[in-house]
Write a protein that holds these residues in place. Structure first.
Motif, PDB file in Angstrom:
ATOM      1  N   HIS A 207      35.404  25.417  21.726  1.00  0.00           N
ATOM      2  CA  HIS A 207      35.809  26.417  20.738  1.00  0.00           C
ATOM      3  C   HIS A 207      35.451  27.835  21.169  1.00  0.00           C
ATOM      4  O   HIS A 207      35.942  28.795  20.587  1.00  0.00           O
ATOM      5  N   ASN A 208      34.609  27.966  22.197  1.00  0.00           N
ATOM      6  CA  ASN A 208      34.281  29.297  22.713  1.00  0.00           C
ATOM      7  C   ASN A 208      35.492  29.953  23.378  1.00  0.00           C
ATOM      8  O   ASN A 208      35.470  31.146  23.667  1.00  0.00           O
ATOM      9  N   ASN A 209      36.569  29.190  23.593  1.00  0.00           N
ATOM     10  CA  ASN A 209      37.806  29.752  24.140  1.00  0.00           C
ATOM     11  C   ASN A 209      38.700  30.332  23.043  1.00  0.00           C
ATOM     12  O   ASN A 209      39.701  30.979  23.343  1.00  0.00           O
ATOM     13  N   GLU A 210      38.364  30.088  21.784  1.00  0.00           N
ATOM     14  CA  GLU A 210      39.114  30.631  20.652  1.00  0.00           C
ATOM     15  C   GLU A 210      38.672  32.082  20.417  1.00  0.00           C
ATOM     16  O   GLU A 210      37.599  32.495  20.852  1.00  0.00           O
ATOM     17  N   ALA A 211      39.483  32.859  19.683  1.00  0.00           N
ATOM     18  CA  ALA A 211      39.123  34.254  19.376  1.00  0.00           C
ATOM     19  C   ALA A 211      37.757  34.304  18.683  1.00  0.00           C
ATOM     20  O   ALA A 211      36.919  35.153  18.993  1.00  0.00           O
ATOM     21  N   ALA A 212      37.529  33.381  17.760  1.00  0.00           N
ATOM     22  CA  ALA A 212      36.247  33.269  17.074  1.00  0.00           C
ATOM     23  C   ALA A 212      36.058  31.825  16.658  1.00  0.00           C
ATOM     24  O   ALA A 212      37.026  31.111  16.387  1.00  0.00           O
ATOM     25  N   ALA A 213      34.810  31.408  16.637  1.00  0.00           N
ATOM     26  CA  ALA A 213      34.508  30.027  16.280  1.00  0.00           C
ATOM     27  C   ALA A 213      33.186  29.970  15.532  1.00  0.00           C
ATOM     28  O   ALA A 213      32.263  30.731  15.825  1.00  0.00           O
ATOM     29  N   GLY A 214      33.134  29.046  14.579  1.00  0.00           N
ATOM     30  CA  GLY A 214      31.901  28.837  13.845  1.00  0.00           C
ATOM     31  C   GLY A 214      31.473  27.392  13.893  1.00  0.00           C
ATOM     32  O   GLY A 214      32.312  26.484  13.942  1.00  0.00           O
ATOM     33  N   HIS A 215      30.175  27.185  13.949  1.00  0.00           N
ATOM     34  CA  HIS A 215      29.595  25.860  13.731  1.00  0.00           C
ATOM     35  C   HIS A 215      28.809  26.021  12.438  1.00  0.00           C
ATOM     36  O   HIS A 215      27.839  26.781  12.380  1.00  0.00           O
ATOM     37  N   VAL A 216      29.276  25.350  11.383  1.00  0.00           N
ATOM     38  CA  VAL A 216      28.714  25.540  10.054  1.00  0.00           C
ATOM     39  C   VAL A 216      27.959  24.278   9.650  1.00  0.00           C
ATOM     40  O   VAL A 216      28.558  23.213   9.488  1.00  0.00           O
ATOM     41  N   PHE A 217      26.641  24.407   9.531  1.00  0.00           N
ATOM     42  CA  PHE A 217      25.830  23.306   9.036  1.00  0.00           C
ATOM     43  C   PHE A 217      25.941  23.330   7.504  1.00  0.00           C
ATOM     44  O   PHE A 217      25.781  24.373   6.875  1.00  0.00           O
ATOM     45  N   VAL A 218      26.244  22.163   6.920  1.00  0.00           N
ATOM     46  CA  VAL A 218      26.482  22.073   5.476  1.00  0.00           C
ATOM     47  C   VAL A 218      25.454  21.122   4.861  1.00  0.00           C
ATOM     48  O   VAL A 218      25.244  20.025   5.364  1.00  0.00           O
TER      49      VAL A 218
END
Length: 188
Positions: A113-124
């Motif tokens: 996902h680091n190849n995307e414009a922006a990426a999040g890893h969201v801990f829920v």
């Protein structure tokens, strides 16, 4: 009104904040062109003084994919940002902010996902009181990574998952941000 993020990505809270500033905190609605979003978005301020913004989501439910290797976790692709929602928050218990940020960033990289414009890893986290999120966001072109104090697009991604799993709309679901403040999400 137009908003351009440094990395050309989309940011939900920046969109909400821009609407609040453009309206001088007074109730109303405006259209905002935002980097990462194809079309202008509706945003504004409610009579209660809360800033709100439409999010640039895809209508295709296939943009919300359950992780077959980790059932219950999801990748949600939006215009300008992709989020991975990780419902196992026990893995960040006792970690420092830097350790959480490093873990989130390593997960973003491991999925490409680091190849995307922006990426999040969201801990829920979910408990009797509702949902809490801890979002780590990476912006490729700005080469930044943050453990966010709040994340509007990550909150929206969670709302999309809740609506998909419910098979219908969700309205004003409160999502507690790391700041302790709440962002409410609605999905039609």
């Amino acid at each position: 009104t137009e908003l351009m993020m440094a990395g050309g990505e989309f940011c939900g809270n920046a969109t909400r904040s821009t609407a609040y500033l453009a309206l001088d905190g007074k109730p109303g609605t405006i259209d905002i062109r935002v980097s990462g979003a194809q079309k202008p978005l509706k945003a504004g301020v409610t009579v209660e003084g809360e800033a709100f913004a439409q999010m640039p989501i895809y209508e295709d439910p296939q943009r919300i994919q359950e992780d077959s290797a980790n059932p219950g976790n999801y990748t949600v692709t939006m215009e300008g940002i992709v989020h991975y929602l990780d419902f196992d928050d026990s893995q960040i218990e006792g970690l420092s902010e830097e350790e959480i940020k490093a873990l989130g960033l390593s997960r973003i990289r491991s999925r490409g996902h680091n190849n995307e414009a922006a990426a999040g890893h969201v801990f829920v986290a979910q408990d009797d009181e509702g949902y809490r999120i801890v979002p780590v966001v990476y912006v490729r072109d700005a080469n930044t990574e943050f453990l966010e104090t709040a994340c509007g697009s990550g909150t929206t991604a969670l709302g999309l998952i809740l609506a998909k799993n419910k098979g219908g709309p969700v309205k004003d679901v409160p999502i507690v941000q790391p700041s302790g403040k709440v962002i409410k999400v609605s999905v039609d």
